[in-house]
Every structure is written in structure tokens, then in C-alpha cells.
Design an enzyme around this catalytic site. Structure first.
Site, PDB file in Angstrom:
ATOM      1  N   LYS A   1       2.175  10.338   7.500  1.00 47.85           N
ATOM      2  CA  LYS A   1       1.461  10.119   8.705  1.00 47.85           C
ATOM      3  C   LYS A   1       1.697  10.962  10.081  1.00 47.85           C
ATOM      4  CE  LYS A   1      -1.078   6.384   6.703  1.00 47.85           C
ATOM      5  NZ  LYS A   1      -0.808   5.592   5.945  1.00 47.85           N
TER       6      LYS A   1
ATOM      7  N   PHE B   1       0.839  -1.249  -0.135  1.00 45.16           N
ATOM      8  CA  PHE B   1      -0.110  -0.216   0.244  1.00 45.16           C
ATOM      9  C   PHE B   1       1.001   1.242  -0.052  1.00 45.16           C
ATOM     10  CE2 PHE B   1      -2.388   3.536   1.511  1.00 45.16           C
ATOM     11  CZ  PHE B   1      -3.549   3.293   0.804  1.00 45.16           C
TER      12      PHE B   1
ATOM     13  N   ASP C   1       9.259   2.574   2.136  1.00 40.42           N
ATOM     14  CA  ASP C   1       8.109   3.416   2.490  1.00 40.42           C
ATOM     15  C   ASP C   1       7.634   3.080   3.971  1.00 40.42           C
ATOM     16  OD1 ASP C   1       5.592   4.230   2.743  1.00 40.42           O
ATOM     17  OD2 ASP C   1       4.649   3.592   1.294  1.00 40.42           O
TER      18      ASP C   1
HETATM   19  C1  LIG Z   1      -1.043   5.671   4.241  1.00 37.07           C
HETATM   20  C2  LIG Z   1       0.083   5.314   3.439  1.00 37.07           C
HETATM   21  C3  LIG Z   1       0.568   5.833   2.272  1.00 37.07           C
HETATM   22  C4  LIG Z   1      -0.532   7.023   1.761  1.00 37.07           C
HETATM   23  O1  LIG Z   1      -0.310   8.196   2.727  1.00 37.07           O
HETATM   24  P1  LIG Z   1      -1.440   9.204   2.459  1.00 37.07           P
HETATM   25  O2  LIG Z   1      -1.131  10.516   3.361  1.00 37.07           O
HETATM   26  O3  LIG Z   1      -2.876   8.669   2.535  1.00 37.07           O
HETATM   27  O4  LIG Z   1      -1.353   9.549   1.172  1.00 37.07           O
HETATM   28  C5  LIG Z   1       1.709   5.640   1.588  1.00 37.07           C
HETATM   29  N1  LIG Z   1       2.259   4.531   2.031  1.00 37.07           N
HETATM   30  C6  LIG Z   1       1.861   3.641   3.068  1.00 37.07           C
HETATM   31  C7  LIG Z   1       2.755   2.456   3.685  1.00 37.07           C
HETATM   32  C8  LIG Z   1       0.740   4.303   4.055  1.00 37.07           C
HETATM   33  O5  LIG Z   1       0.479   3.324   5.211  1.00 37.07           O
END
Ligand SMILES: *Cc1c(COP(=O)(O)O)cnc(C)c1O
Length: 402
Positions: free
Chosen positions: A261, A147, A232
């Protein structure tokens, strides 16, 4: 139904949302009005313990006083300049974030998806300018069940049918291999590979930790093939797993990290790519940017977050209370598996336990915010939670699954 702005009842707010917003979410029937620490209060006055924590955007809980104070002070001075000018928060924020994460350079953005997108662009440019990949041929290898967000390119690399359906055509230049399978990764990496992009712990997939040694092997493979390792850590970073960065557990360094986040302290979207100065150095003025990226309000909030993380207190809380949380969850009837690290758990519900029961709604009835997804619960309380509060949440889960 009252459709004016001063609607006051819970059904009114739900009806307004139904009527006036796009239906890309299916929220639980609760209208939240206040939050403090690990708790939220709904409009009907009921309190709920928050086991979601904004998908780890609220690692420091709701309205952490230090973060709120930093934001308030900055609100009274300067909020936005654009990057055509310097401001007195940006440079210090970059230095402090780089020092916290042991990196050399910072590229600011706002959302998580935007940070990963930025890392993809930087990796491609690095591949052409430094690795010597033929124009237009750069590839990025990603992991299945990933994700990375919801933009067109991020759903292009998703393996979730629902996230992709009817959103094509998709961005080319990516290969997908199973997460945790080093042989598959080795077979996919070649002379045109710019980067391997993955989450060190896959959050949305259900808090999936890869096999022991995998992340070191990814690092080695990247070194051997002159490929960038892009981590990520939007969800798994910022102390969620019990270390500042999830890769720290394995003693592995990525070339670039996407952060987001919790970098915004639960107040506002703040994200960044942090990493090697020579890699981020491929960007020249005019080639990439963001109107809000690096704005002084975001930087003041980010600096408060970095100060909280610099003490190590939250990392330690996550480790210690995480061990307790995992042990308690493992004891429960109706739990098939508990995955994860630190104050973060993917709780696989045993076959048959969910039939005919809406688990998230039942937990809400017991005063716990916690979402069930594809047969698992993702438990990610704010790191300010106490042992007694963990007991409260675990007992609510026990009551629903038992
Ligand atoms: C939530 C998330 C994203 C996307 O972040 P947004 O602020 O919603 O665009 C990208 N990578 C990971 C691993 C995430 O958990």
C-alpha cells in the site's frame, strides 16, 4: 450514451464502467479527476475530503510533491530492468527500507497479496530447511476475520464467506484461530507450524486492535515453539497507526513483515517482505521472483516514501491528530464504538442509525469520501490532513448519523 473514449459526462463514465468492466466493485456515483493532499475533485467540479486514502495506500496524500518529483526524475532515466541485471536504485532502496524498519533484508514485490504470498512461501521453505518439518506437512496459523488479499491462497485463509464462495478448491496447510485469543493460538501451534501470520491491527475487519499484551504473547509463543511470526503490515504499517510499524507500539519484532500500500506512495504498486536475513536467506536463485518486483521506478518511489517516514513527522502527526480524531468521533450521537489507533478509526454505528440510509452516499453528498461496511465506517484520512479538515469530516459524519 456516448461509449467512445472521449466521453465527458459523469453518467457516461459510470455507464462505460458498467458496460465494459467486471462488476467486482460497487463504486459510489462520483467520477474523480484530480487529487491533491487530502482532497479530490470530481468531474462536476465538486471537492471531497478523502477519508479513505486508498485504504491507506495514500498515507502521504494525493500526489505528494516529493514522491511525484522522485518518480518524474526516475521516469527520465530508467524504469524497468528485470532482476537479471542490477540497477542503481534497488540496492539502496533495500538498505534504506531495512534501516527504516529495523530489519536485515528485503524481498521486493508489487501488490500486498503478493508480499503475503511470498512470506508464506518463505515460511514454508524455512520450516522444511531449518525447523525440520516433514516434507509437505508445514502449517501456518492465521487469525479469523483476517484480510490478506484476493489471490487463491489468500482467499483460502479468509473467513469471509463472500470472498470464498465458488473460488475453491482452497490451498491446504492453514489453521484459523480467533484473533486476539492467545489460548486458541497456543492450542493450534505445534511441531509442524512454520509461522503465525496475522495483522497486528486488523484493517478490513473494522480496525480491530487486539487485547493488550496479545502481540507480545504471540512473540513469546513463537519463540518457545520455534515458529516464525509473520506480520501483515500492508495496511497498518508505514505510520498509519502512529508508529512506523504497528508492532512498534508493543515493542514487538516480527521475523517477517509484509509491507505494501503506502510503500508505493499512492503512485504505483510497491510491496516487499522485510525481515530476518537468515529467514529470507532460504531463497536461492530461480526459486522465487517477480518481473516488476524491485524495478527502478518502484524503488525510486519507495525511497522517497522511506525519506518521508525517516523524519518521524508522519508518525507524530498520526499520533497527535489521531488522538483528536478519536475524541471527536467518540462524542458523536449515533456512534456505538470507536476502535483503532492513530489516524485510523473503525466507527461502529449505533443500532438503528443506518436503517434506510445509504451512509456512504449521504457522506458523499456532504463532500466526504468515506465507506460504510457492515455497520461500521472505516476512517483513514491521509496523514497530511489538518485539524480543521478533520473537523470538516467529523461534522459530515455527525450530520449523517445525527
Ligand atoms: C490491502 C491488503 C492486502 C492486499 O493488498 P493488495 O495490494 O490489494 O494485494 C493484504 N493485507 C492487508 C492487511 C491489506 O490491508
Amino acid at each position: 450514451m456516448n461509449t467512445t473514449a472521449d466521453a465527458t459526462s459523469t453518467p457516461d463514465h459510470i455507464a462505460l464502467t458498467e458496460r465494459w468492466s467486471a462488476h467486482n466493485y460497487h463504486p459510489l456515483p462520483v467520477v474523480l479527476t484530480h487529487g491533491e493532499g487530502a482532497w479530490v475533485t470530481a468531474q462536476d467540479g465538486r471537492r471531497h475530503l478523502d477519508f479513505v486514502a486508498g485504504y491507506s495506500a495514500l498515507n502521504f496524500g494525493h500526489r505528494h510533491p516529493d514522491i511525484v518529483a522522485a518518480a518524474k526524475a526516475q521516469l527520465d532515466r530508467l524504469t524497468l530492468t528485470g532482476r537479471s541485471f542490477h540497477n542503481d536504485q534497488f540496492g539502496v532502496f533495500c538498505r534504506e527500507l531495512a534501516e527504516l524498519t529495523g530489519t536485515e533484508s528485503v524481498l521486493p514485490a508489487n501488490t500486498g497479496a503478493e508480499a503475503v504470498e511470498s512470506a508464506v512461501k518463505v515460511a514454508r521453505k524455512w520450516a522444511y530447511q531449518v525447523k525440520g518439518v516433514p516434507d509437505g506437512a508445514a502449517e501456518i496459523v492465521v487469525a479469523g476475520s483476517n484480510f490478506h488479499g484476493r489471490t487463491t491462497t489468500m482467499v483460502s485463509i479468509s473467513t469471509d464467506a463472500l470472498a470464498r464462495k465458488d473460488f475453491g478448491p482452497f490451498t491446504p496447510g492453514f489453521r484459523v484461530v480467533p484473533f486476539g485469543d492467545i489460548d486458541a493460538l497456543r492450542a493450534a501451534v505445534g511441531p509442524n507450524t512454520a509461522a503465525v501470520l496475522l495483522e497486528p491491527v486488523q484493517g478490513e475487519a473494522g480496525v480491530v486492535v487486539p487485547p493488550k499484551g496479545y502481540l507480545s504473547e504471540v512473540r513469546q509463543l513463537c519463540d518457545d515453539s520455534r515458529t516464525l511470526f509473520v506480520a501483515d503490515e500492508v495496511q497498518c504499517g508505514m505510520a498509519r497507526t502512529g508508529a512506523t510499524l504497528a508492532l512498534d507500539h508493543d515493542g514487538v519484532r516480527a521475523d517477517l513483515y509484509a509491507l505494501g500500500k503506502s510503500l508505493g506512495g499512492g503512485l504505483m504498486p510497491v510491496s516487499a517482505v522485510v525481515g530476518r536475513a537468515d529467514v529470507l536467506g532460504v531463497l536461492a536463485p530461480g526459486e522465487h521472483g517477480s518481473t516488476f518486483g524491485g524495478n527502478p521506478l518502484a524503488c525510486a518511489v519507495g525511497r522517497a516514501v522511506v525519506r518521508l517516514l525517516a523524519t518521524g513527522e508522519f508518525q507524530e502527526r498520526s499520533r497527535e491528530l489521531g488522538t483528536y480524531l478519536h475524541a471527536r468521533l467518540r462524542e458523536l450521537d449515533g456512534v456505538a464504538e470507536v476502535r483503532g489507533r492513530g489516524l485510523w478509526a473503525g466507527v461502529q454505528i449505533a443500532e438503528g442509525r443506518t436503517t434506510g440510509v445509504d451512509v456512504s452516499r449521504a457522506l458523499l453528498e456532504r463532500g466526504l469520501l468515506c465507506k460504510e461496511n457492515n455497520g461500521h465506517l472505516r476512517v483513514a484520512p491521509p496523514l497530511v490532513i489538518t485539524r480543521e479538515e478533520i473537523d470538516f469530516g467529523v461534522e459530515a459524519i455527525a450530520g449523517v448519523l445525527g
